[in-house]
Design a protein around this motif. Sequence first.
Motif, PDB file in Angstrom:
ATOM      1  N   GLY A 211       0.826  -1.216   0.000  1.00 41.19           N
ATOM      2  CA  GLY A 211       0.000   0.000   0.000  1.00 41.19           C
ATOM      3  C   GLY A 211       0.851   1.252   0.000  1.00 41.19           C
ATOM      4  O   GLY A 211       0.410   2.304  -0.450  1.00 41.19           O
ATOM      5  N   LEU A 454       1.372   3.998   6.827  1.00 43.11           N
ATOM      6  CA  LEU A 454       0.171   3.269   6.434  1.00 43.11           C
ATOM      7  C   LEU A 454      -1.039   3.857   7.159  1.00 43.11           C
ATOM      8  O   LEU A 454      -2.091   4.077   6.556  1.00 43.11           O
ATOM      9  N   ASP A 455      -0.862   4.131   8.461  1.00 39.27           N
ATOM     10  CA  ASP A 455      -1.948   4.740   9.247  1.00 39.27           C
ATOM     11  C   ASP A 455      -2.355   6.079   8.635  1.00 39.27           C
ATOM     12  O   ASP A 455      -3.538   6.367   8.471  1.00 39.27           O
ATOM     13  N   ASP A 458      -4.288   5.579   5.520  1.00 37.18           N
ATOM     14  CA  ASP A 458      -5.675   5.187   5.820  1.00 37.18           C
ATOM     15  C   ASP A 458      -6.495   6.402   6.192  1.00 37.18           C
ATOM     16  O   ASP A 458      -7.628   6.568   5.741  1.00 37.18           O
ATOM     17  N   LYS A 459      -5.888   7.257   7.038  1.00 40.44           N
ATOM     18  CA  LYS A 459      -6.598   8.462   7.481  1.00 40.44           C
ATOM     19  C   LYS A 459      -6.966   9.343   6.281  1.00 40.44           C
ATOM     20  O   LYS A 459      -8.078   9.820   6.157  1.00 40.44           O
ATOM     21  N   LYS A 461      -7.276   8.458   3.205  1.00 41.10           N
ATOM     22  CA  LYS A 461      -8.303   7.806   2.377  1.00 41.10           C
ATOM     23  C   LYS A 461      -9.680   8.043   2.982  1.00 41.10           C
ATOM     24  O   LYS A 461     -10.629   8.386   2.301  1.00 41.10           O
ATOM     25  N   LYS A 462      -9.768   7.824   4.344  1.00 39.69           N
ATOM     26  CA  LYS A 462     -11.050   7.999   5.031  1.00 39.69           C
ATOM     27  C   LYS A 462     -11.552   9.415   4.834  1.00 39.69           C
ATOM     28  O   LYS A 462     -12.709   9.653   4.529  1.00 39.69           O
TER      29      LYS A 462
END
Length: 470
Positions: A211, A454-455, A458-459, A461-462
Amino acid sequence: MEGKLGLMQKRAIERFIGTGTKEFNLLYSFTRDGATATTFHQKCDNRGPTVTVIYNTKGSVYGGYIEKSWASDTSETYYKDDRAFLFRLMSDDKVALNKFPVKNPDKAFCCNATYGPIFGSGHDLNVFNGSLTAEGTQYTLNGDTNMGSAYDMGGLSTDQVTDSIKTVRDVEVYSLSESSLAGVWRESPGWDFKDLEDLKHFAAAFAPPYGLDIDTANILILGPVGAGKSSFFNTVASVFRGHICDQAVCGSAEKSVTSKYRMYRVRSSQIEKPLKFCMCDTMGLEESQGIDIQELTYVLDGNVPDGYQFNPTTPFSNDAHGFIKSPTLGQKIHCVCFVFDGNTATILSEKMLEKIKSMQAKVRQKGLPQAIVLTKIDNVCSYVEEDVRNVYQSETIKQLVDKVSNIFGVPRSFILPLKNYEKEIDVRTDVSVLAMHTLKRLLLSTENHLFNFLDQLDKTKKQKSVDSLD
Ligand SMILES: Nc1nc2c(ncn2[C@@H]2O[C@H](COP(=O)(O)OP(=O)(O)O)[C@@H](O)[C@H]2O)c(=O)[nH]1
Ligand SMILES: [Mg+2]
């Protein structure tokens, strides 16, 4: 205070005695306790085997060993000691190892309450009597030393051993006791072939988190010249290749042997793909030369291209050839591994220590994980030299790890003792297991660091999907 006697010098004395590893406990020293015969006797009488070490102002180090105890006789009294010897460790700042065995054991040493240590009837080595006053950072010994009557000097004269001078930086007396392996202080891996295969498999299966879209995790290897940085890469490469490799140039040259920035990848064979991490080898740290803090920042940020030839007189800058202007995450460093020689990690010069600490601060500021690898542990502890598998039980290595952790403020679990391939002509399971254990710790730290991105991803993306709903 632990005394001036270095680890290599302790090892030499152990070899002279010839009965295995010893614990050295500093009983007395001029600089710590004052140069008076009464203090010497208070601290050193009835303590069993001792070694007396004289450090003169010309950089020579010599002294004597007795197996029996010192005592405070009221007049000059000789004692028998079959195992006593005089020795030399350094001459004029250079290593010069000599054991001078006792030839008249009946007069091996002499006790007198108003005198310091006296060896032999010559007196072969009569250190001092009464009290001496410090003259700045030195003392002038007042004993008459004539070597060769009770000890066999193998052709060397008193003048050759003492440089015909009486000024000393210090005199120390250590008691010696039997050393043993401590209990297990760090959970150790198994040391069998199967354990090695498991550890190798871990490293071979390692990949930067899916990712992030990066090919390799980049571990920067940083440390003083001669610490064993290039050897570390070669050791890891050797494990995967199954034979000793010397891909990275090693050597004992005084100035940085490695001056090119190299992002080394490990391959197990020509046809297989390389592993998914890079070990980035740099020019060594030197007090006033070598890589500096600004160059380090460029390396960490991924501005320095692989293969860049550092130039000691012109530091790397943003107009240097090949400067990477907008590095991607994959070009940056993801973990920093400081490498120190285990023999000298605790006695680095003030200047070097300062430089390393400022680099550590920079690494922390960038949010990067850091670990410390301690090399040459085979020279630090004789149990480890005998068998690398003793590393996690060696009291000496445990203490070294504790001290290094204190000095550099890095948790003990990130201080990793290592023995590189160095004199071996073939790979060995035990050496390879330790190297793979070290590599695994580094890869896990690197992975944790990359998980942060990665975190973040994700954030983002959210957030994007929330934004699109709005
Ligand atoms: N005994 C021993 N020697 C080592 C070890 N690691 C490195 N060396 C030796 O130390 C010297 C310097 O090593 P090198 O890798 O060139 O250091 P660098 O300047 O940090 O890259 C070489 O002669 C190596 O063979 C080790 O673990 N044990
Ligand atoms: Mg090197």
